[in-house]
Design a protein around this motif. Structure first.
Motif, PDB file in Angstrom:
ATOM      1  N   THR A  58       0.987  -0.798  -0.217  1.00 56.64           N
ATOM      2  CA  THR A  58       0.262  -0.182   0.199  1.00 56.64           C
ATOM      3  C   THR A  58       1.090   1.208  -0.028  1.00 56.64           C
ATOM      4  O   THR A  58       0.769   2.240  -0.762  1.00 56.64           O
ATOM      5  CB  THR A  58      -1.176  -0.630   1.446  1.00 56.64           C
ATOM      6  N   PRO A 107      -3.210  -2.583  -3.812  1.00 56.36           N
ATOM      7  CA  PRO A 107      -4.381  -1.992  -3.335  1.00 56.36           C
ATOM      8  C   PRO A 107      -5.099  -1.498  -4.198  1.00 56.36           C
ATOM      9  O   PRO A 107      -4.861  -0.539  -4.364  1.00 56.36           O
ATOM     10  CB  PRO A 107      -4.656  -2.188  -1.754  1.00 56.36           C
ATOM     11  N   VAL A 122      -8.249  -0.047  -0.001  1.00 55.39           N
ATOM     12  CA  VAL A 122      -7.751   0.683   0.505  1.00 55.39           C
ATOM     13  C   VAL A 122      -9.232   1.352   1.395  1.00 55.39           C
ATOM     14  O   VAL A 122      -8.539   1.626   3.096  1.00 55.39           O
ATOM     15  CB  VAL A 122      -7.044   2.105   0.579  1.00 55.39           C
TER      16      VAL A 122
END
Length: 566
Positions: free
Chosen positions: A129, A507, A512
């Protein structure tokens, strides 16, 4: 060498040291499991580590470090001044400095703050991420040309042994934006059974999920351990991971059981129509949860599993109250706490491929094999130094010599359970190995000439000690010997008895925003179903809620990604 941050945290310190030894000298996700794809290229990585001009001058690169409670420095050393940093300066021509050092409880927050304030070191580890955030914020360097120019051919070959998916996961719009912290994705789950109890109760070896449940019921009701109170199968509160060791690769995990029903939690897989679906919400999951609920109602599962870690649940195994457990290849190191007493083997364990509902070996779910990445700041003045560290690490971790033992053990080059290898600031690990083809045969025939890698030599040496009567390393035979877990892997690999996660991208926006909440709901309802606190029909309500609260949007975004990355 291995990632102690993802080690079996749930044993006592002494037992932990046994597990550390069991993991050999490589990545915990690789060496502890001990087997993977039987690639013909599984020979020792070749030297030299550096290009001819690499050592002409010393360049400086900065990083950030996470301290570790199991790391013990040599006298007079610390994170800033130590033999590992000195060795990189000497061997690779790279001087390493630390922008800051933080303990595990603070490290993640400090990384977040560094990203938020654009106060990055020259290189540092980040999550998938965070990698995406840094790419979008244009804060990190495009490594494509830098890697192509400075990575040795040895490094380039090493980094794509999984077929290139891990490197591809670090690529955005055709640009290499990070170095993946590579690992072995082929970490099979196995079923571990007290074979002395099978013999005592005259039970057949497990071949189907019905066999598994029959064995569990017999172990619980007939109490072969003679304790007065037994259970059928061990699970703990970590549910799918079973421990802190990493995704789907822990002790006492539900994962192997679920996989036996064709149920794959957390996994995105092709449903046969060319579309990816999330395993958490498929019909097979409901069937598997119902089987677990039935076992719980019969008293075959510890009613306190949901509040026990694998240390507490493990006490039931070690004390002869449970003789059936799912877990990865390194499980014998865990089981040794109960199996060996005063250098005598007091519990007999056998290992089996995870059974399935139709009697064929089940398919273990596999992830990408990496969770983290090394990024290089756009402000870095000597980014080539990062690639030189990479080149050097791959050589020293795969070709141990008396001189380069310093990277693992410190200046005295003597193993002393200090986890000194943690000082290496950039680590990547083999994505494949051929232990299953080599070790069982070498151990059975006592033929040391078959051994190819440092890991194999270490395992072979321990197995020989065990065969010589040293049961302190009993576990190595059950990992690497002719009847060990490694011996099962070549056939599993050949017949593709695994289900890989098809989504390896960063992601998506919906992930998220929504995935953490949905995962919490999933875990809550799954535990309630298993513990018979709610009807199995609550699964259907969860699926509907999952779709409505973001699951459908995640599925849409994942399939848009999949259409471009098949």
């Amino acid at each position: 060498m291995k990632r102690v941050g993802k080690m079996l945290m749930t044993l006592s310190l002494s037992a932990l040291m046994v597990s550390v030894a069991a993991c050999g000298n490589s990545n915990n996700k690789e060496a502890a499991t001990g087997d993977a794809s039987q690639s013909p290229s599984q020979t020792a990585v070749q030297s030299p580590s550096a290009s001819p001009d690499q050592k002409n001058e010393v360049v400086t690169v900065s990083t950030v470090r996470k301290s570790d409670p199991y790391l013990k420095f040599d006298e007079g050393e610390d994170f800033d001044h130590n033999s590992v940093y000195d060795a990189y300066e000497k061997d690779a021509g790279v001087k390493i400095t630390n922008k800051w050092v933080a303990d595990d409880s603070q490290f993640k927050e400090k990384v977040k703050m560094a990203i938020a304030t654009n106060d990055l070191p020259d290189f540092m580890p980040v999550s998938a991420t965070q990698l995406k955030q840094l790419v979008e914020a244009d804060m990190i360097m495009d490594l494509t040309d830098l890697y192509d120019k400075n990575a040795t051919q040895n490094t380039k070959d090493f980094m794509v042994r999984d077929g290139g998916l891990q490197m591809k996961s670090a690529t955005y719009d055709g640009k290499l934006m990070a170095i993946p912290m590579t690992g072995n994705p082929f970490n099979y789950q196995f079923l571990w059974v007290r074979t002395d109890w099978l013999k005592k109760l005259n039970l057949p070896e497990p071949k189907t999920m019905q066999d598994v449940m029959n064995i569990a019921e017999a172990f619980a009701t007939k109490d072969p351990g003679g304790t007065g109170k037994s259970y059928g199968m061990a699970f703990n509160k970590s549910l799918y991971e079973g421990s802190a060791i990493g995704t789907w690769n822990g002790a006492e995990s539900f994962t192997g059981f679920l996989n036996g029903f064709g149920a794959y939690t957390k996994l995105w897989y092709d449903d046969g129509s060319g579309q990816l679906v999330k395993g958490d919400v498929q019909p097979q999951m409901k069937v598997a949860l119902k089987a677990l609920q039935d076992m719980f109602k019969k008293g075959l599962i510890d009613p306190e599993f949901a509040v026990k870690d694998d240390q507490k649940e493990g006490e039931l195994i070690f004390n002869n109250k449970i003789g059936l457990v799912y877990g990865p290849q390194w499980m014998p190191a865990y089981l040794a706490a109960g199996a060996v007493k005063d250098n005598k083997v007091v519990q007999e364990w056998g290992v089996f491929p995870i059974p399935s509902v139709d009697g064929t070996p089940g398919k273990s779910q596999m992830g990408l094999g990496t969770d983290d990445y090394y990024v290089v700041s756009k402000k870095a003045k000597n980014p080539e130094g990062v690639i030189k560290l990479l080149n050097n690490w791959i050589v020293v971790d795969n070709n141990q010599t008396e001189e380069n033992k310093v990277y693992e053990f410190g200046k005295d080059r003597v193993e002393k359970s200090s986890n000194y290898w943690l000082l290496n600031p950039l680590t990547v690990y083999n994505q494949t190995n051929n232990n299953g083809e080599i070790l069982p045969k070498a151990i059975e025939n006592k033929d040391e000439s078959l051994l190819q890698t440092k890991d194999q030599k270490g395992r072979y040496a321990r197995a020989m000690k065990a065969l010589g009567g040293d049961n302190s390393v009993w576990w190595e035979l059950l990992i690497s010997g002719p009847k060990g877990a490694s011996s099962l892997v070549p056939d599993l690999q050949k017949n593709e008895r695994f289900m890989r996660d098809k989504f390896y991208g960063a992601p998506t926006p919906a992930m998220v925003e929504k995935e953490a909440i949905l995962n919490t709901k999933r875990d809550e309802i799954f535990v309630k179903i298993i513990m018979n606190q709610v009807s199995i029909d609550e699964f259907d309500k969860f699926v509907a809620e999952w779709k409505k609260l973001g699951g459908d949007q995640m599925t849409k975004e994942v399939n848009e990604w999949y259409a471009q990355n098949k």
